[in-house]
Design an enzyme around this catalytic site. Sequence first.
Site, mmCIF file in Angstrom:
data_model
loop_
_atom_site.group_PDB
_atom_site.id
_atom_site.type_symbol
_atom_site.label_atom_id
_atom_site.label_comp_id
_atom_site.label_asym_id
_atom_site.label_seq_id
_atom_site.Cartn_x
_atom_site.Cartn_y
_atom_site.Cartn_z
ATOM 1 N N VAL A 43 -1.529 -0.009 -2.980
ATOM 2 C CA VAL A 43 -0.656 -0.620 -3.989
ATOM 3 C C VAL A 43 0.029 0.440 -4.838
ATOM 4 O O VAL A 43 1.087 0.186 -5.428
ATOM 5 C CB VAL A 43 -1.492 -1.574 -4.881
ATOM 6 C CG1 VAL A 43 -2.477 -0.781 -5.742
ATOM 7 C CG2 VAL A 43 -0.616 -2.468 -5.740
ATOM 8 N N LYS A 44 -0.527 1.642 -4.880
ATOM 9 C CA LYS A 44 -0.011 2.686 -5.770
ATOM 10 C C LYS A 44 1.346 3.232 -5.342
ATOM 11 O O LYS A 44 2.015 3.904 -6.129
ATOM 12 C CB LYS A 44 -1.020 3.838 -5.856
ATOM 13 C CG LYS A 44 -2.390 3.442 -6.388
ATOM 14 C CD LYS A 44 -2.350 3.047 -7.848
ATOM 15 C CE LYS A 44 -3.750 2.863 -8.404
ATOM 16 N NZ LYS A 44 -3.747 2.575 -9.847
ATOM 17 N N ASP A 45 1.753 2.958 -4.102
ATOM 18 C CA ASP A 45 3.086 3.403 -3.664
ATOM 19 C C ASP A 45 4.169 2.848 -4.585
ATOM 20 O O ASP A 45 5.158 3.522 -4.882
ATOM 21 C CB ASP A 45 3.371 2.931 -2.233
ATOM 22 C CG ASP A 45 2.544 3.650 -1.198
ATOM 23 O OD1 ASP A 45 1.740 4.526 -1.570
ATOM 24 O OD2 ASP A 45 2.683 3.321 0.003
#
Length: 453
Positions: A43-45
């Site tokens: 999700v950090k993208d």
Amino acid sequence: MDFSNNILETIGNTPLVKLNKIVAEIDALVLAKVETFNPGNSVKDRMAVKMIEDAEADGRLKPGGTIIEGTSGNTGMGLALVAIIKGYKLICVMSDKQSKEKMDILRAVGAKVVVCPTDVEPTDPRSYYSVSKRLASETPNSWYVNQYDNMSNSLAHYEQTGPEIWKQTEGKITHFVVGVGTGGTISGVGRYLKEKNPNIKIWGIDTYGSVFKKYHETGIFDENEIYSYITEGIGEDILPKNVDFSLIDGFTKVTDKDAAVYTRKIALEEAIFVGNSAGACIKGLLQLKEHFKPDDVVVVLFHDSGSRYVGKMFNDDWMRERGFLDENVTKAEDVIKDHIDKQLIVVRTEELVSHAIERMRKYKISQIPVVDINGFVGSVDETDLFRSYVADKNVAEKPIKEVMGKPFPIVKLGTPIEEVSKLFTKENDAVLVDLENGNHHIITKYDIIGSIK
């Protein structure tokens, strides 16, 4: 032709997948937002791109600059993808509890990785918060991301993740459940969803050793709650600015063991290979089951890929060492089966105390059986040697027989674990197991504790 101009354009629009077997006891529709479909597998993208673009826009990040960030690994991967495409250098500062896979992956995509100790205060100069700030002050043309307090983090999820979930559920979502670390995901998604429907409940998954749950419920930042934990990616010993507690309806805490066990269950029962925080989310979801009704639509977010934990939660030896595998330990042989091939370290009656001390250091053990030509005749442990040294500073040159205690009790392989446990006393720190082939093995208090489920 249908193609993307670069890998960054493939971020987002991740699938929503119905969970079945693992949530069978929950009387509601449970959907997983599977963020491992992002190119950096987490999700950090999403927020990595947003934070960098916002820093470029206001001049904090200049062409050819160096990006510096403290990360548990996933944000670092997202930043690495953007750095490659946009031509920046990247330094990632990580704590030593993070998986080796995460560190290796970051190095593979060109990041310099600096590893810091986990068990230090956030203000300690060795902490990964402090080291990140120091490197940023020492490195020319650098930018310290600070995902914890960088509000572009939560804004990315307000602009992207929240609208995706609303659209995919056709606005029917009733609960959003997610692990909380920096707070960007829960706050960004939570703000968007509550603007659409204030009745949507936002639940955070916390871990033991973290301050979030108690702070949310009492407003007290309790430092006594802070201690080292194994679960990766969620929980904090600080209060990041990205955590908007006013948007969160409640927290539930999940143990390290449950998080690890349910991480494996997701793969085995749903064929979804995701990471440690996903296991914590599923266990937390089950702990909250009384909050859900048959018509509810519950969305749980899976942060990252299981490939980053193959040496940890997906490794039987790692799980066994921490007592996370629910194996049936009923007999002495069950306790020693994983190290039964190791040689029993002994010391002879006529050897010097210094020899026993040297052996303890070399093999990292705390007690040693004493033997003579007739067999086991005594034992020594750290406590014996310490007391002897206090009484006589020259004890190292004395023979073992002058300081040894009673021999350890000997049991058979099939002795029930309850009977073995009773043999441990203040005076006795170990038990020997007769392997029935002329050899023996040792069981320590540590082995017994490790077998407790």
